[in-house]
Scaffold this motif. Structure first.
Motif, PDB file in Angstrom:
ATOM      1  N   PRO A 178     -33.228  -5.920  35.003  1.00  0.00           N
ATOM      2  CA  PRO A 178     -31.526  -5.030  34.036  1.00  0.00           C
ATOM      3  C   PRO A 178     -31.467  -4.452  33.558  1.00  0.00           C
ATOM      4  N   LEU A 179     -30.019  -3.200  33.341  1.00  0.00           N
ATOM      5  CA  LEU A 179     -29.791  -2.694  32.552  1.00  0.00           C
ATOM      6  C   LEU A 179     -29.087  -2.840  31.582  1.00  0.00           C
ATOM      7  N   LEU A 180     -29.364  -2.266  30.235  1.00  0.00           N
ATOM      8  CA  LEU A 180     -28.583  -2.398  29.402  1.00  0.00           C
ATOM      9  C   LEU A 180     -26.835  -1.808  29.500  1.00  0.00           C
ATOM     10  N   LEU A 231     -40.217   8.849  44.057  1.00  0.00           N
ATOM     11  CA  LEU A 231     -38.683   9.428  44.228  1.00  0.00           C
ATOM     12  C   LEU A 231     -38.202   8.507  42.855  1.00  0.00           C
ATOM     13  N   VAL A 232     -36.770   8.880  42.121  1.00  0.00           N
ATOM     14  CA  VAL A 232     -35.455   8.192  41.905  1.00  0.00           C
ATOM     15  C   VAL A 232     -34.226   8.235  42.933  1.00  0.00           C
ATOM     16  N   VAL A 233     -33.662   7.759  43.259  1.00  0.00           N
ATOM     17  CA  VAL A 233     -32.889   7.889  43.827  1.00  0.00           C
ATOM     18  C   VAL A 233     -31.721   7.228  42.618  1.00  0.00           C
ATOM     19  N   VAL A 234     -30.147   8.541  42.857  1.00  0.00           N
ATOM     20  CA  VAL A 234     -29.045   7.580  42.056  1.00  0.00           C
ATOM     21  C   VAL A 234     -28.270   7.229  42.702  1.00  0.00           C
ATOM     22  N   ARG A 235     -27.910   6.008  42.936  1.00  0.00           N
ATOM     23  CA  ARG A 235     -26.784   5.347  43.142  1.00  0.00           C
ATOM     24  C   ARG A 235     -25.207   4.835  42.580  1.00  0.00           C
ATOM     25  N   TYR A 236     -24.594   6.421  42.069  1.00  0.00           N
ATOM     26  CA  TYR A 236     -23.752   6.051  41.185  1.00  0.00           C
ATOM     27  C   TYR A 236     -22.059   5.437  41.709  1.00  0.00           C
ATOM     28  N   PRO A 237     -20.945   5.332  41.687  1.00  0.00           N
ATOM     29  CA  PRO A 237     -19.774   5.846  42.383  1.00  0.00           C
ATOM     30  C   PRO A 237     -19.520   7.364  41.949  1.00  0.00           C
ATOM     31  N   SER A 238     -19.194   8.075  43.447  1.00  0.00           N
ATOM     32  CA  SER A 238     -18.633   9.386  43.293  1.00  0.00           C
ATOM     33  C   SER A 238     -17.640   9.274  41.778  1.00  0.00           C
ATOM     34  N   GLY A 239     -17.219   9.067  41.672  1.00  0.00           N
ATOM     35  CA  GLY A 239     -15.507   9.359  40.495  1.00  0.00           C
ATOM     36  C   GLY A 239     -16.773   9.145  38.673  1.00  0.00           C
ATOM     37  N   ILE A 240     -17.551   8.867  38.274  1.00  0.00           N
ATOM     38  CA  ILE A 240     -18.292   8.853  37.258  1.00  0.00           C
ATOM     39  C   ILE A 240     -18.407  10.396  36.698  1.00  0.00           C
ATOM     40  N   THR A 241     -18.231  10.568  35.077  1.00  0.00           N
ATOM     41  CA  THR A 241     -18.078  12.242  34.315  1.00  0.00           C
ATOM     42  C   THR A 241     -19.276  12.579  34.831  1.00  0.00           C
ATOM     43  N   VAL A 283     -30.768   9.249  31.958  1.00  0.00           N
ATOM     44  CA  VAL A 283     -31.689   9.602  31.067  1.00  0.00           C
ATOM     45  C   VAL A 283     -32.156   8.114  30.544  1.00  0.00           C
ATOM     46  N   GLU A 284     -30.849   7.091  30.214  1.00  0.00           N
ATOM     47  CA  GLU A 284     -31.376   6.308  29.419  1.00  0.00           C
ATOM     48  C   GLU A 284     -32.002   4.649  30.408  1.00  0.00           C
ATOM     49  N   SER A 285     -31.935   4.892  32.240  1.00  0.00           N
ATOM     50  CA  SER A 285     -32.984   4.182  32.793  1.00  0.00           C
ATOM     51  C   SER A 285     -34.459   4.890  32.933  1.00  0.00           C
ATOM     52  N   LEU A 286     -34.742   6.292  33.015  1.00  0.00           N
ATOM     53  CA  LEU A 286     -35.895   6.292  33.010  1.00  0.00           C
ATOM     54  C   LEU A 286     -35.884   6.017  32.213  1.00  0.00           C
ATOM     55  N   ALA A 287     -35.762   6.385  30.837  1.00  0.00           N
ATOM     56  CA  ALA A 287     -36.651   5.323  28.852  1.00  0.00           C
ATOM     57  C   ALA A 287     -37.201   3.458  29.265  1.00  0.00           C
ATOM     58  N   GLN A 288     -36.484   3.381  30.821  1.00  0.00           N
ATOM     59  CA  GLN A 288     -37.151   1.958  30.985  1.00  0.00           C
ATOM     60  C   GLN A 288     -38.645   2.003  32.117  1.00  0.00           C
ATOM     61  N   ASP A 321     -25.782  -1.272  37.569  1.00  0.00           N
ATOM     62  CA  ASP A 321     -26.036  -2.321  36.407  1.00  0.00           C
ATOM     63  C   ASP A 321     -27.618  -2.860  36.857  1.00  0.00           C
ATOM     64  N   ARG A 322     -28.765  -2.130  37.058  1.00  0.00           N
ATOM     65  CA  ARG A 322     -30.606  -2.280  37.940  1.00  0.00           C
ATOM     66  C   ARG A 322     -30.943  -1.034  38.214  1.00  0.00           C
ATOM     67  N   ILE A 323     -32.330  -1.613  38.055  1.00  0.00           N
ATOM     68  CA  ILE A 323     -33.492  -0.386  38.677  1.00  0.00           C
ATOM     69  C   ILE A 323     -33.832  -0.892  39.463  1.00  0.00           C
TER      70      ILE A 323
END
Length: 135
Positions: free
Chosen positions: A128-130, A73-83, A92-97, A113-115
């Motif tokens: 840490p994420l790039l 399971l991958v749960v994405v926690r980003y602010p709702s205002g992100i495009t 995609v960048e996170s999953l590549a790591q 800022d992290r996984i």
């Protein structure tokens, strides 16, 4: 490569971007299953042997979805205002790591800022994420 089922609470474009990177990926809308209750979405991912990606925090519940008992399971926690574009790029960048073997049975939380991993072993590790520039 890992195979993903994308929940309807994430951009449809995520599926095509993942396919461009070589992953197998289907969005729940591509399957004509919008509105499917969470337990059914989870069941479908397991039947299809796919890692489920969702913004639904309920999927991060290790009591309900114990690590080691599912495809991942991958749960994405980003602010709702992100495009949608930036969110897709970040996911995609996170999953590549994450290596393919790390998905199996794990609950993976992706934040700006992290996984965070809660894997089949009782350990939790942080990576840490790039930073992705929005320029």
């Amino acid at each position: 490569m890992a195979s993903f089922l994308i929940d309807e609470d994430l951009p449809h474009s995520l599926s095509s971007h993942l396919r461009q990177k070589g992953y197998q990926s289907r969005h729940i809308a591509e399957l004509g299953l919008r509105g499917l209750p969470d337990p059914e979405v989870f069941r479908l991912a397991q039947e299809r042997e796919e890692v489920l990606i969702s913004r639904d925090l309920g999927f991060a519940n290790a009591v309900q979805y114990p690590p080691g008992t599912h495809q991942g399971l991958v749960v994405v926690r980003y602010p709702s205002g992100i495009t949608a574009k930036l969110l897709t790029e970040q996911i995609v960048e996170s999953l590549a790591q994450v290596s393919e073997s790390e998905f199996a049975g794990a609950i993976i939380i992706i934040e700006p800022d992290r996984i965070e991993f809660a894997g089949p072993a009782p350990e939790i590790c942080h990576s840490p994420l790039l930073t992705v520039s929005s320029n």
